[in-house]
Design a protein around this motif. Sequence first.
Motif, PDB file in Angstrom:
ATOM      1  N   ILE A   1     -16.877  13.591 -29.890  1.00  0.00           N
ATOM      2  CA  ILE A   1     -16.576  14.928 -29.847  1.00  0.00           C
ATOM      3  C   ILE A   1     -17.277  15.893 -28.597  1.00  0.00           C
ATOM      4  CG2 ILE A   1     -16.191  17.333 -31.045  1.00  0.00           C
ATOM      5  CD1 ILE A   1     -15.613  15.272 -33.342  1.00  0.00           C
ATOM      6  N   LEU A   2     -18.550  15.639 -28.930  1.00  0.00           N
ATOM      7  CA  LEU A   2     -19.581  16.558 -27.889  1.00  0.00           C
ATOM      8  C   LEU A   2     -19.205  16.106 -26.431  1.00  0.00           C
ATOM      9  CD1 LEU A   2     -21.650  18.347 -27.190  1.00  0.00           C
ATOM     10  CD2 LEU A   2     -23.280  16.753 -27.832  1.00  0.00           C
ATOM     11  N   SER A   3     -19.186  14.768 -26.043  1.00  0.00           N
ATOM     12  CA  SER A   3     -19.079  14.407 -24.713  1.00  0.00           C
ATOM     13  C   SER A   3     -17.694  14.712 -24.261  1.00  0.00           C
ATOM     14  CB  SER A   3     -19.549  12.880 -24.497  1.00  0.00           C
ATOM     15  OG  SER A   3     -18.887  12.075 -25.507  1.00  0.00           O
ATOM     16  N   VAL A   4     -16.384  14.641 -25.159  1.00  0.00           N
ATOM     17  CA  VAL A   4     -15.069  14.508 -24.645  1.00  0.00           C
ATOM     18  C   VAL A   4     -15.047  16.173 -24.414  1.00  0.00           C
ATOM     19  CG1 VAL A   4     -12.670  14.946 -25.405  1.00  0.00           C
ATOM     20  CG2 VAL A   4     -14.037  12.752 -25.577  1.00  0.00           C
ATOM     21  N   VAL A   5     -15.632  17.176 -25.525  1.00  0.00           N
ATOM     22  CA  VAL A   5     -15.437  18.387 -25.234  1.00  0.00           C
ATOM     23  C   VAL A   5     -16.187  19.068 -24.111  1.00  0.00           C
ATOM     24  CG1 VAL A   5     -15.760  20.851 -26.313  1.00  0.00           C
ATOM     25  CG2 VAL A   5     -14.831  18.883 -27.787  1.00  0.00           C
ATOM     26  N   ALA A   6     -17.329  18.595 -23.855  1.00  0.00           N
ATOM     27  CA  ALA A   6     -18.380  19.077 -22.918  1.00  0.00           C
ATOM     28  C   ALA A   6     -17.849  18.565 -21.686  1.00  0.00           C
ATOM     29  CB  ALA A   6     -19.889  18.329 -22.936  1.00  0.00           C
ATOM     30  N   THR A   7     -17.163  17.331 -21.404  1.00  0.00           N
ATOM     31  CA  THR A   7     -16.744  16.725 -20.098  1.00  0.00           C
ATOM     32  C   THR A   7     -15.539  17.679 -19.582  1.00  0.00           C
ATOM     33  OG1 THR A   7     -17.340  14.623 -20.656  1.00  0.00           O
ATOM     34  CG2 THR A   7     -15.986  14.932 -18.927  1.00  0.00           C
ATOM     35  N   LEU A   8     -14.698  18.103 -20.648  1.00  0.00           N
ATOM     36  CA  LEU A   8     -13.475  18.854 -20.326  1.00  0.00           C
ATOM     37  C   LEU A   8     -13.655  20.233 -19.957  1.00  0.00           C
ATOM     38  CD1 LEU A   8     -10.881  17.893 -23.157  1.00  0.00           C
ATOM     39  CD2 LEU A   8     -10.726  17.193 -20.724  1.00  0.00           C
TER      40      LEU A   8
ATOM     41  N   ILE B   1     -22.959  22.051 -26.933  1.00  0.00           N
ATOM     42  CA  ILE B   1     -21.599  22.112 -26.052  1.00  0.00           C
ATOM     43  C   ILE B   1     -22.028  22.792 -24.815  1.00  0.00           C
ATOM     44  CG2 ILE B   1     -19.211  22.732 -25.777  1.00  0.00           C
ATOM     45  CD1 ILE B   1     -18.702  22.059 -28.940  1.00  0.00           C
ATOM     46  N   ILE B   2     -22.522  23.991 -24.864  1.00  0.00           N
ATOM     47  CA  ILE B   2     -22.912  24.894 -23.884  1.00  0.00           C
ATOM     48  C   ILE B   2     -23.764  24.046 -22.892  1.00  0.00           C
ATOM     49  CG2 ILE B   2     -24.391  26.845 -22.905  1.00  0.00           C
ATOM     50  CD1 ILE B   2     -23.414  28.344 -25.434  1.00  0.00           C
ATOM     51  N   VAL B   3     -25.013  23.333 -23.577  1.00  0.00           N
ATOM     52  CA  VAL B   3     -25.752  22.768 -22.404  1.00  0.00           C
ATOM     53  C   VAL B   3     -25.224  21.468 -21.643  1.00  0.00           C
ATOM     54  CG1 VAL B   3     -27.749  21.266 -22.381  1.00  0.00           C
ATOM     55  CG2 VAL B   3     -27.952  23.471 -23.919  1.00  0.00           C
ATOM     56  N   VAL B   4     -24.481  20.900 -22.427  1.00  0.00           N
ATOM     57  CA  VAL B   4     -23.842  19.689 -21.884  1.00  0.00           C
ATOM     58  C   VAL B   4     -22.603  20.012 -20.799  1.00  0.00           C
ATOM     59  CG1 VAL B   4     -22.844  17.293 -22.320  1.00  0.00           C
ATOM     60  CG2 VAL B   4     -24.455  18.136 -23.824  1.00  0.00           C
ATOM     61  N   SER B   5     -21.708  21.029 -21.309  1.00  0.00           N
ATOM     62  CA  SER B   5     -21.028  21.677 -20.489  1.00  0.00           C
ATOM     63  C   SER B   5     -21.394  22.105 -19.194  1.00  0.00           C
ATOM     64  CB  SER B   5     -20.030  22.631 -21.164  1.00  0.00           C
ATOM     65  OG  SER B   5     -19.500  22.207 -22.271  1.00  0.00           O
ATOM     66  N   VAL B   6     -22.347  22.956 -19.215  1.00  0.00           N
ATOM     67  CA  VAL B   6     -23.092  23.562 -18.066  1.00  0.00           C
ATOM     68  C   VAL B   6     -23.686  22.818 -17.114  1.00  0.00           C
ATOM     69  CG1 VAL B   6     -24.735  25.351 -17.094  1.00  0.00           C
ATOM     70  CG2 VAL B   6     -23.286  25.854 -19.120  1.00  0.00           C
ATOM     71  N   ASN B   7     -24.265  21.726 -17.628  1.00  0.00           N
ATOM     72  CA  ASN B   7     -24.975  20.479 -16.922  1.00  0.00           C
ATOM     73  C   ASN B   7     -23.777  19.820 -16.325  1.00  0.00           C
ATOM     74  OD1 ASN B   7     -26.057  17.772 -16.638  1.00  0.00           O
ATOM     75  ND2 ASN B   7     -27.641  18.941 -16.942  1.00  0.00           N
ATOM     76  N   THR B   8     -22.704  19.639 -17.009  1.00  0.00           N
ATOM     77  CA  THR B   8     -21.600  18.626 -16.426  1.00  0.00           C
ATOM     78  C   THR B   8     -20.813  19.279 -15.257  1.00  0.00           C
ATOM     79  OG1 THR B   8     -21.130  17.656 -18.612  1.00  0.00           O
ATOM     80  CG2 THR B   8     -19.593  17.189 -16.817  1.00  0.00           C
ATOM     81  N   GLY B   9     -20.666  20.710 -15.494  1.00  0.00           N
ATOM     82  CA  GLY B   9     -20.087  21.785 -14.619  1.00  0.00           C
ATOM     83  C   GLY B   9     -20.902  21.636 -13.025  1.00  0.00           C
ATOM     84  N   ALA B  10     -22.226  21.632 -13.460  1.00  0.00           N
ATOM     85  CA  ALA B  10     -22.852  21.700 -12.078  1.00  0.00           C
ATOM     86  C   ALA B  10     -22.672  20.454 -11.340  1.00  0.00           C
ATOM     87  CB  ALA B  10     -24.493  21.608 -12.179  1.00  0.00           C
ATOM     88  N   TYR B  11     -22.342  19.322 -11.737  1.00  0.00           N
ATOM     89  CA  TYR B  11     -21.967  17.825 -11.000  1.00  0.00           C
ATOM     90  C   TYR B  11     -20.638  17.974 -10.403  1.00  0.00           C
ATOM     91  CZ  TYR B  11     -26.414  15.675 -12.381  1.00  0.00           C
ATOM     92  OH  TYR B  11     -27.732  15.347 -12.450  1.00  0.00           O
TER      93      TYR B  11
ATOM     94  N   VAL C   1     -29.918  12.919 -25.877  1.00  0.00           N
ATOM     95  CA  VAL C   1     -31.134  13.811 -25.562  1.00  0.00           C
ATOM     96  C   VAL C   1     -30.998  15.046 -26.695  1.00  0.00           C
ATOM     97  CG1 VAL C   1     -31.585  12.731 -23.573  1.00  0.00           C
ATOM     98  CG2 VAL C   1     -30.594  15.129 -23.719  1.00  0.00           C
ATOM     99  N   MET C   2     -29.976  15.352 -26.949  1.00  0.00           N
ATOM    100  CA  MET C   2     -29.725  16.493 -27.701  1.00  0.00           C
ATOM    101  C   MET C   2     -30.448  16.453 -29.250  1.00  0.00           C
ATOM    102  SD  MET C   2     -28.195  18.774 -26.067  1.00  0.00           S
ATOM    103  CE  MET C   2     -28.075  18.691 -24.353  1.00  0.00           C
ATOM    104  N   PHE C   3     -30.927  15.372 -29.518  1.00  0.00           N
ATOM    105  CA  PHE C   3     -31.621  15.207 -30.765  1.00  0.00           C
ATOM    106  C   PHE C   3     -32.921  15.995 -30.719  1.00  0.00           C
ATOM    107  CE2 PHE C   3     -34.528  12.834 -28.031  1.00  0.00           C
ATOM    108  CZ  PHE C   3     -35.837  13.127 -28.541  1.00  0.00           C
ATOM    109  N   ILE C   4     -33.254  16.433 -29.442  1.00  0.00           N
ATOM    110  CA  ILE C   4     -34.465  17.412 -29.155  1.00  0.00           C
ATOM    111  C   ILE C   4     -34.123  18.634 -30.073  1.00  0.00           C
ATOM    112  CG2 ILE C   4     -33.814  18.536 -27.166  1.00  0.00           C
ATOM    113  CD1 ILE C   4     -37.477  16.917 -27.656  1.00  0.00           C
TER     114      ILE C   4
END
Lengths: 276, 246
Positions: free
Chosen positions: A29-36, A111-121, A181-184
């Motif tokens: 869920i996290l990777s699909v939502v964040a990628t979208l 979701i915010i962190v992974v999305s924003v990171n993906t967005g940059a790429y 890495v989100m375990f952190i």
Amino acid sequence: MFAQLISDIGSLWAKYGTVYLTGISNTLILSVVATLIGCVIGFFCGILQTIPCGPADPFLKKALLKFIRIILRAYVEVFRGTPMILQAVFIYYGMPYFFGVSFRDIWTVSIIVVSVNTGAYMAESVRGGIMSIDPGQSEGAKAVGMNHWQTMLYVILPQTLRNIMPQIGNNYIINVKDTSVMFIIGFSDFFAVHKMVSGAVFKYFPSAFMEMVGYLCLTLFASFLLRKLEKKLAGKSDYELVSTDSLVMSAGTYSLPEDAVSPFDEISKDYKGGKS
Amino acid sequence: MSGHILEIRHLSKAFGSHAVLKDIDFTVDKGDVTTIIGASGSGKSTLLRCINLLETLTTGEILFHGQDVTKGKINPSAYRAKVGMVFQSFNLFSNMTVLANCMIGQQKVSHVKKEEARQRALYYLNKVGMAPYINARPDQISGGQKQRVAIARALAMEPEVLLFDEPTSALDPEMVGEVLDVMKSLAKDNMTMLVVTHEMAFARDVSTHVVYMADGVIEEEGPPAKIFTNPDNQRTREFLKRVLNS
Ligand SMILES: Nc1ncnc2c1ncn2[C@@H]1O[C@H](COP(=O)(O)OP(=O)(O)OP(=O)(O)O)[C@@H](O)[C@H]1O
Ligand SMILES: [Mg+2]
């Protein structure tokens, strides 16, 4: 040996099956939502960065675009140039300092962190995708009277999307793996389950084996779906000739607005059925 | 108020310090088929691109029915919808079928309803002999067919003037004829056209007016009978001798 492995996996599964499943579904869920969301951010940034701006434009517009470009540049450089694990910590523990509230919903922060990171790429991919499209396409669009936004929406972006599908797939696959890495900040993804379970029962290899298989399922299935989607976006590989008679009949209901009555019919006859 | 559709007045265009067009002055009237001829690099494409506002002029004006379109008072999109353009490299939208190529402009720019846009697209595709191919995508048809679709796409906007920039130069020789045939019938149909071409036979036999350009200036213009048989200008004579003998 194999029998041992299988029985170990079996016992792990019996005891922790649902935990593994929850972990894998959290990761999915996290990777699909964040990628979208990342794609949306990427398209948005890519579009903003490619707004045309000539020397003839008013000063305000030029200044504003310049400002936007600097902001976007900074965003891309910061989020591509620092580890996501740090970004997570930074945002999760930084919130209380800046907004006075702490962000305790781990899902939201993740979701915010992974999305924003993906967005940059994705911003860079989209920008490159837009630039790689033949300028003739947008000239063709302008020549029929489309404005910049229409040109983007109907001509450039659909082609960009088709071209960057492989990068979108890449980003998804990276996200599937890197969300670990989100375990952190306490997100219990698929890999976190491994650490938790193997730490409790000391069955490192059987657990790692299951993890391997699980991750591969997530990524192989995605690759498969993306191939399908790419094919779909590319369109059919063949087309059917349409019989002219039926078309002439339906087109016949259209009447020319002006006096023009056509001497074209001679041509149409020559070309009927189409030369190839 | 003049009756001209297009008036080009003292148009100049420079790319940096490179003056490509110098004080170009001519008019286009309804029903004219004006061909622009001249050596490679003389600025013909640049002129058409200026007229279609794909390039900004350095100085001068372009009047469309007497109104200047270069000073930002007229919406460039609305103007371009009235002045169609056909490119050497076709520029069909590669993400759309032939039919969609001919509908999108009508729907999004002229706000024609879908069914009517479809009818109109079919009507013009039929005229250029491409109706059977409505479901094909641009990369699935030949160059000549692409150019005919591009002409249909421009016609579907029902423009008042059509600009052609060397519409047959990118085509294999055996496909040139089919495109020229379409253009000839447009001419017969009284379509107003401004055509940059290296096809001297087309210029001589079809056009009503010929403009000869060299090094960014109009050296000579006039009816084809005059230009092709008895040009006043020495350069025109030499140019024609060169191209007609090759
Ligand atoms: N975007 C540009 N930037 C700089 N110079 C340009 C640009 N476009 C055209 N030119 C220059 O303008 C001159 C005229 O070019 P143009 O394409 O209008 O010639 P043309 O008459 O159409 O030639 P051809 O018959 O080969 O198509 C050339 O010297 C070219 O190098
Ligand atoms: Mg040219």
